[in-house]
Enzyme design. Structure first.
Site, PDB file in Angstrom:
ATOM      1  N   ASP A 240       0.854  -1.192   0.000  1.00  0.00           N
ATOM      2  CA  ASP A 240       0.000   0.000   0.000  1.00  0.00           C
ATOM      3  C   ASP A 240       0.888   1.239   0.000  1.00  0.00           C
ATOM      4  OD1 ASP A 240      -3.190   0.561   1.204  1.00  0.00           O
ATOM      5  OD2 ASP A 240      -1.748   2.193   1.057  1.00  0.00           O
ATOM      6  N   ILE A 241       0.508   2.210  -0.838  1.00  0.00           N
ATOM      7  CA  ILE A 241       1.309   3.433  -0.968  1.00  0.00           C
ATOM      8  C   ILE A 241       1.203   4.320   0.284  1.00  0.00           C
ATOM      9  CG2 ILE A 241      -0.379   5.008  -1.997  1.00  0.00           C
ATOM     10  CD1 ILE A 241       1.654   5.672  -4.153  1.00  0.00           C
TER      11      ILE A 241
ATOM     12  N   ASN B 193     -12.879  -2.956   2.709  1.00  0.00           N
ATOM     13  CA  ASN B 193     -13.871  -1.888   2.796  1.00  0.00           C
ATOM     14  C   ASN B 193     -14.750  -1.937   1.551  1.00  0.00           C
ATOM     15  OD1 ASN B 193     -12.572  -0.979   5.150  1.00  0.00           O
ATOM     16  ND2 ASN B 193     -11.137   0.254   3.959  1.00  0.00           N
TER      17      ASN B 193
ATOM     18  N   HIS C 108     -10.309  -4.934  -2.994  1.00  0.00           N
ATOM     19  CA  HIS C 108      -8.980  -5.177  -2.441  1.00  0.00           C
ATOM     20  C   HIS C 108      -9.088  -5.586  -0.981  1.00  0.00           C
ATOM     21  CE1 HIS C 108      -9.948  -0.884  -2.055  1.00  0.00           C
ATOM     22  NE2 HIS C 108      -9.305  -0.925  -0.902  1.00  0.00           N
TER      23      HIS C 108
ATOM     24  N   HIS D 253      -6.911  -5.532   2.485  1.00  0.00           N
ATOM     25  CA  HIS D 253      -5.737  -5.002   3.186  1.00  0.00           C
ATOM     26  C   HIS D 253      -5.200  -6.086   4.112  1.00  0.00           C
ATOM     27  CE1 HIS D 253      -6.688  -0.573   2.555  1.00  0.00           C
ATOM     28  NE2 HIS D 253      -7.888  -1.079   2.361  1.00  0.00           N
TER      29      HIS D 253
HETATM   30  P1  5GP Z   1      -9.610   1.721   0.661  1.00  0.00           P
HETATM   31  O1  5GP Z   1      -9.756   2.941   1.548  1.00  0.00           O
HETATM   32  O2  5GP Z   1     -10.268   1.929  -0.681  1.00  0.00           O
HETATM   33  O3  5GP Z   1     -10.011   0.452   1.344  1.00  0.00           O
HETATM   34  O4  5GP Z   1      -8.052   1.570   0.437  1.00  0.00           O
HETATM   35  C1  5GP Z   1      -7.380   2.003  -0.692  1.00  0.00           C
HETATM   36  C2  5GP Z   1      -5.908   1.883  -0.393  1.00  0.00           C
HETATM   37  O5  5GP Z   1      -5.215   2.006  -1.604  1.00  0.00           O
HETATM   38  C3  5GP Z   1      -5.369   2.991   0.540  1.00  0.00           C
HETATM   39  O6  5GP Z   1      -4.812   2.379   1.686  1.00  0.00           O
HETATM   40  C4  5GP Z   1      -4.340   3.716  -0.311  1.00  0.00           C
HETATM   41  O7  5GP Z   1      -3.208   4.097   0.413  1.00  0.00           O
HETATM   42  C5  5GP Z   1      -4.016   2.701  -1.395  1.00  0.00           C
HETATM   43  N1  5GP Z   1      -3.646   3.280  -2.676  1.00  0.00           N
HETATM   44  C6  5GP Z   1      -4.336   4.234  -3.361  1.00  0.00           C
HETATM   45  N2  5GP Z   1      -3.741   4.475  -4.519  1.00  0.00           N
HETATM   46  C7  5GP Z   1      -2.653   3.658  -4.586  1.00  0.00           C
HETATM   47  C8  5GP Z   1      -1.642   3.461  -5.579  1.00  0.00           C
HETATM   48  O8  5GP Z   1      -1.598   4.086  -6.639  1.00  0.00           O
HETATM   49  N3  5GP Z   1      -0.699   2.536  -5.295  1.00  0.00           N
HETATM   50  C9  5GP Z   1      -0.705   1.822  -4.135  1.00  0.00           C
HETATM   51  N4  5GP Z   1       0.271   0.941  -3.968  1.00  0.00           N
HETATM   52  N5  5GP Z   1      -1.645   1.970  -3.194  1.00  0.00           N
HETATM   53  C10 5GP Z   1      -2.608   2.890  -3.417  1.00  0.00           C
END
Ligand code: 5GP
Ligand code: ZN
Length: 140
Positions: free
Chosen positions: A32-33, A88, A101, A103
């Site tokens: 995760d970034i 989520n 996705h 986590h």
């Molecule tokens: P969500 O809040 O949708 O469950 O989590 C999305 C996750 O994707 C976040 O933790 C965010 O840091 C990660 N993320 C968003 N854009 C990118 C990206 O371009 N590359 C990577 N590696 N992670 C990303």
């Protein structure tokens, strides 16, 4: 299969770079970034779907084949004592990227990553009413 505006589809195709930790024909796992702990990993189906309730069963099976081992391996490699697997679904639940996705979040005691679980008790009969409502909607 691939959605042009989807960030994670672009990660899959390589248009957006990522730090990969595992890849096969169906599944990609990458860091995760914006990690909430070291080793915070995202596991995704390569085929686009937006959330858990619209993933193809076969794609979910491919995730199920690797997610437990990935989670255990990430925990071990980070010397963590535990991990969360989170998914989520929908904006109100914190979903920002609309490509399914999972986590994997390595955890340690007192790490303060999540320290608030707002649990409460159902008043009498409420649990049965809620269970009935859910069962009436079930179509498995
Ligand atoms: P969500 O809040 O949708 O469950 O989590 C999305 C996750 O994707 C976040 O933790 C965010 O840091 C990660 N993320 C968003 N854009 C990118 C990206 O371009 N590359 C990577 N590696 N992670 C990303
Ligand atoms: Zn996508």
């Amino acid at each position: 299969m691939n959605q042009p505006d989807c960030i994670f589809c672009k990660v899959v195709s390589g248009q957006i770079p990522s730090v990969k930790i595992f890849e096969n024909e169906h599944v990609l796992a990458f860091l995760d970034i914006g990690p909430v702990s070291d080793g915070h990993t995202l596991v995704i189906p390569k085929a686009h779907c937006s959330r858990l309730d619209d993933v193809e069963p076969q794609a979910m099976l491919e995730i199920a084949k690797v997610l437990p081992k990935l989670a255990a391996t990430v925990q071990k490699a980070m010397n963590a004592s535990a991990y969360n697997v989170l998914c989520n679904n929908g904006a109100a639940a914190g979903q920002v990227v609309e490509h399914l996705h999972f986590h994997i979040i390595p955890r340690n005691a007192d790490d303060d990553v999540f320290n608030h679980w707002p649990a409460y008790q159902y008043p009498e009969n409420k649990a049965t009413e809620i269970a009935e409502k859910i069962k009436q909607n079930l179509n498995l």
